[in-house]
Design a protein around this motif. Sequence first.
Motif, short mmCIF file in Angstrom:
data_model
loop_
_atom_site.label_atom_id
_atom_site.label_comp_id
_atom_site.label_asym_id
_atom_site.label_seq_id
_atom_site.Cartn_x
_atom_site.Cartn_y
_atom_site.Cartn_z
N ALA A 187 0.85 -1.20 0.00
CA ALA A 187 0.00 0.00 0.00
C ALA A 187 0.88 1.25 0.00
O ALA A 187 1.92 1.27 0.66
CB ALA A 187 -0.90 0.00 1.22
N PRO A 188 0.51 2.29 -0.75
CA PRO A 188 1.32 3.51 -0.78
C PRO A 188 1.20 4.28 0.53
O PRO A 188 0.28 4.04 1.31
CB PRO A 188 0.71 4.29 -1.94
N LYS A 189 2.09 5.20 0.72
CA LYS A 189 1.98 6.14 1.85
C LYS A 189 0.74 7.00 1.62
O LYS A 189 0.34 7.22 0.48
CB LYS A 189 3.20 7.05 1.87
N TYR A 190 0.19 7.54 2.66
CA TYR A 190 -1.00 8.40 2.57
C TYR A 190 -2.07 7.76 1.68
O TYR A 190 -2.62 8.41 0.78
CB TYR A 190 -0.64 9.79 2.01
N SER A 191 -2.35 6.50 1.93
CA SER A 191 -3.31 5.81 1.06
C SER A 191 -4.72 6.37 1.22
O SER A 191 -5.51 6.33 0.30
CB SER A 191 -3.29 4.31 1.36
#
Length: 646
Positions: free
Chosen positions: A341-345
């Motif tokens: 999952a990306p950062k700041y999802s």
Amino acid sequence: MLLRDLSPSHALLATLLAAAPQLSSAFYLPGVAPTSYAEGDSVPLYVNALTASASQKDGALRSIVPYDYYHPMFQFCRPDPEPEDRPESLGSIIFGDRIKTSPFELKMGVNETCKAACNPVKFDVGSAAFTNDKIFRDFDLNWLVDGLPAGQLLEVDKTKTQFYSQGFKLGNSEISPPALNNHYDILIDYHESTTGQFRVVGVLVQPSSRANSGVHDGTPDCGDASTPMQLATDHETTVTWTYGVYWRPSPTAWGTRWDKYLHVFDPKIHWFSLINSAIILVFLSLTVVSILYRALKKDIARYNRLDSIDLEDFSGTSAALEDGVQEDSGWKLVHGDVFRAPKYSLMLSVFLGNGAQLFVMTGATIAFALLGFLSPSNRGSLGSVMIILYTLFGFIGGYASARVYKSFGGEAWKLNIGLTPLLVPGLVFCTFFLLNFFLWVNGSSGAVPFTTMVVVVAIWFVISVPLSFAGSWVGFRQQAVAAPVRTNQIPRQIPPGTTWLRPIPSMLLVGLLPFAAIFVELFFIMSSIWFSKVYYMFGFLFLCYGLMIVTCAAVTILLVYFLLCSENYHWHWRAFLAAGTSAFYVFLHAVAYWVTKLQLGGLTGGVLYLGYSALISFLFFILTGTIGFFASWMFVQKIYGSIKID
Ligand SMILES: *[C@@H]1O[C@H](CO)[C@@H](O)[C@H](O)[C@H]1NC(C)=O
């Protein structure tokens, strides 16, 4: 309508590309029903806000602030007892229409050579200065008769085709002090549909400036145009507003009455630039796709061969090594991280939800327009349809945001549900509110009335927000989108990337192509927004929207492929931001337009222009970013789904 002006071979090309021309001339078929009048019936003339138009000297626009017709400084005649507001659609109000009744009396088929609109009025020094400034800024009067704008007859120098402008001049600034047009010759074209039934099919006004007009013993005297009416700025000036009405029989049928208003400035150039850019972009995208396809096929075959060699016969590895295939390299290496999952999802999923909503809304609006539901007689229907569709598609926004967030393994689902309908629309509304405040301070009629603001907020909270919640609920109930490969516990190290894969250069490169796809159309959209022209080239717009989607998807996928090959698996935000960078170019284009086409002068004009441009660019950023992200997501799912991983 458009095809007529093209030579046969080009016409063929144009027809092959799209059925757009037929659609664009047929789009006003449904919509408003015609009104028939018997001879002597009164035909109402309504007045709309005054707007600035392109200067005849240099083509520049000198104001984007509209003013109400009954602004006290203009001293126009008022109907007895008071002007009344005409009912208008939401879109019409938000996009600046302020339609009111007028004192002008028009009777079907009855000519009038000279009438006074009211008793002579007095321009004090303040009113004169205000009005002269508006004449200098090339303000137009916008009248409506039977839904048609009252225009002036203009001619294109090159092609010698005549067309009607939408609006006519308040005055003439070529002399100093400027001349005020205080006499109007209203020429109305009518068409006899059945015996004794007449329809309005064209409205022209020839304004003139007459200092020697007046009312003598209750009889109006319209004078002549020998001496212009100039407003003195050091003493009071008396002005008589006069008009004449001339009814002219016309062969134009009611169904085609808009043709002479919807004049395409040199359609050849329009088609050529569009076809050129379309061919270049389609060619580019196809090249990208085919190169990518071949590279991927090779990669996948290699990866899967390596796998089977490993499994079947250990000694085979040396043979593979001799083939020049060493060990896993390229994008396969990051299989354990690519679905991390990306950062700041949370933020990303909220943007993506709103982007999906905008994407569907834009597509549906263009489809509606192509099917012919947005008649220019139905003022503001484009705006209304956009608002209604955006509201209804709140469901899609919530759904997309929830599913993406769930697939990212997000935990704060309540925050996601709440932020999706509030963050982006809230930002847009606050900016809009601030800009509106600027207009209001300036006494402009462009300021949206408070009650309309309340209606917009109510629609948003009562319909859009609950729909978005419902969409989120459905989205969270569904399975997360499953990743085809497992994600490792420990994130992998990322080797330093090549220069152009660094964020800024790659964003600037990727964003350029979707912008190129809409560049041709952007000019026309800008002129219709700022020069208050009816926009009707939905066939072109449809093509451009399609082109933009294709290029946006193709270049973002290419970027993601190169990123993954360089073993950088942080593709989520990179794809979103790179595709969204085309909005940066849209904003730059707006600034260039400001420098070359507008001479607004003063703080208000600048703030309003930049504010609205920034707002449009922001929405465009979310739209293109979303297209880029979803295209890349599908791509990543597909390629990692087609390799075997032990
Ligand atoms: C009214 O004026 C127009 C334009 O001058 C003219 O063509 C028309 O014949 C006139 N109609 C009548 C009834 O006089």
